[in-house]
Write a protein that holds these residues in place. Sequence first.
Motif, PDB file in Angstrom:
ATOM      1  N   SER A 142       5.456   2.218   7.694  1.00 31.41           N
ATOM      2  CA  SER A 142       4.018   1.949   7.777  1.00 31.41           C
ATOM      3  C   SER A 142       3.219   3.035   7.072  1.00 31.41           C
ATOM      4  O   SER A 142       2.185   2.748   6.466  1.00 31.41           O
ATOM      5  CB  SER A 142       3.579   1.809   9.226  1.00 31.41           C
ATOM      6  OG  SER A 142       3.723   3.027   9.911  1.00 31.41           O
ATOM      7  N   GLY A 181       0.685   2.299   4.059  1.00 31.06           N
ATOM      8  CA  GLY A 181      -0.702   2.764   4.045  1.00 31.06           C
ATOM      9  C   GLY A 181      -1.037   3.539   2.789  1.00 31.06           C
ATOM     10  O   GLY A 181      -2.124   3.394   2.218  1.00 31.06           O
ATOM     11  N   ALA A 186      -3.707   2.503  -0.094  1.00 32.42           N
ATOM     12  CA  ALA A 186      -4.741   3.451  -0.506  1.00 32.42           C
ATOM     13  C   ALA A 186      -4.683   3.703  -2.008  1.00 32.42           C
ATOM     14  O   ALA A 186      -5.720   3.785  -2.674  1.00 32.42           O
ATOM     15  CB  ALA A 186      -4.586   4.759   0.264  1.00 32.42           C
ATOM     16  N   THR A 195      -7.315   8.041   5.043  1.00 32.87           N
ATOM     17  CA  THR A 195      -7.742   6.875   5.817  1.00 32.87           C
ATOM     18  C   THR A 195      -6.688   5.776   5.777  1.00 32.87           C
ATOM     19  O   THR A 195      -6.404   5.138   6.792  1.00 32.87           O
ATOM     20  CB  THR A 195      -9.081   6.350   5.283  1.00 32.87           C
ATOM     21  OG1 THR A 195     -10.045   7.400   5.341  1.00 32.87           O
ATOM     22  CG2 THR A 195      -9.566   5.163   6.086  1.00 32.87           C
ATOM     23  N   GLY A 196      -6.098   5.536   4.605  1.00 31.26           N
ATOM     24  CA  GLY A 196      -5.044   4.529   4.503  1.00 31.26           C
ATOM     25  C   GLY A 196      -3.836   4.876   5.352  1.00 31.26           C
ATOM     26  O   GLY A 196      -3.272   4.020   6.043  1.00 31.26           O
ATOM     27  N   GLY A 199      -4.864   4.694   9.138  1.00 36.61           N
ATOM     28  CA  GLY A 199      -5.033   3.296   9.539  1.00 36.61           C
ATOM     29  C   GLY A 199      -3.706   2.580   9.703  1.00 36.61           C
ATOM     30  O   GLY A 199      -3.517   1.800  10.631  1.00 36.61           O
ATOM     31  N   ALA A 200      -2.775   2.852   8.797  1.00 40.92           N
ATOM     32  CA  ALA A 200      -1.465   2.212   8.895  1.00 40.92           C
ATOM     33  C   ALA A 200      -0.689   2.700  10.120  1.00 40.92           C
ATOM     34  O   ALA A 200      -0.067   1.901  10.827  1.00 40.92           O
ATOM     35  CB  ALA A 200      -0.663   2.465   7.631  1.00 40.92           C
ATOM     36  N   ALA A 249       0.161  -2.971  10.664  1.00 36.84           N
ATOM     37  CA  ALA A 249      -0.198  -1.731   9.988  1.00 36.84           C
ATOM     38  C   ALA A 249      -0.966  -2.013   8.705  1.00 36.84           C
ATOM     39  O   ALA A 249      -1.965  -1.349   8.399  1.00 36.84           O
ATOM     40  CB  ALA A 249       1.064  -0.925   9.679  1.00 36.84           C
ATOM     41  N   SER A 275      -4.856  -0.928   8.176  1.00 44.01           N
ATOM     42  CA  SER A 275      -5.084  -0.020   7.057  1.00 44.01           C
ATOM     43  C   SER A 275      -6.080  -0.601   6.068  1.00 44.01           C
ATOM     44  O   SER A 275      -6.992   0.087   5.605  1.00 44.01           O
ATOM     45  CB  SER A 275      -3.759   0.293   6.357  1.00 44.01           C
ATOM     46  OG  SER A 275      -3.964   1.151   5.270  1.00 44.01           O
ATOM     47  N   SER A 322      -9.578  -0.472   7.627  1.00 47.80           N
ATOM     48  CA  SER A 322     -10.179   0.859   7.631  1.00 47.80           C
ATOM     49  C   SER A 322     -10.548   1.307   6.219  1.00 47.80           C
ATOM     50  O   SER A 322     -11.548   1.994   6.026  1.00 47.80           O
ATOM     51  CB  SER A 322      -9.247   1.867   8.313  1.00 47.80           C
ATOM     52  OG  SER A 322      -8.021   1.933   7.645  1.00 47.80           O
TER      53      SER A 322
END
Length: 89
Positions: free
Chosen positions: A8, A12, A16, A36-37, A40-41, A64, A68, A71
Amino acid sequence: MILEALGSAVLGLVLAWAAVHRLSHRLPAPTLVFATGLAGALFGDFVTHSALGPGSALLSLLGAAIISAASLSLLLRPAGRLRRRSAPA
């Protein structure tokens, strides 16, 4: 569990990277986008794994990816300049 978290995290980071590559003019600093990626994941994997339990790795990765992407979408800025119009009197 460890491989699921690593998968995950990689997912993410890939999401991203795709966002930075495709929408760099509408996003803040790339380091914030990657963080953030990734976060989030990992959060999406945690929530999905907690809800479904062990044994559902593919669904956890799907959760996930969804969290992600959601977000990352919150970081997007408007494409053009915002016009302010005064209300007619």
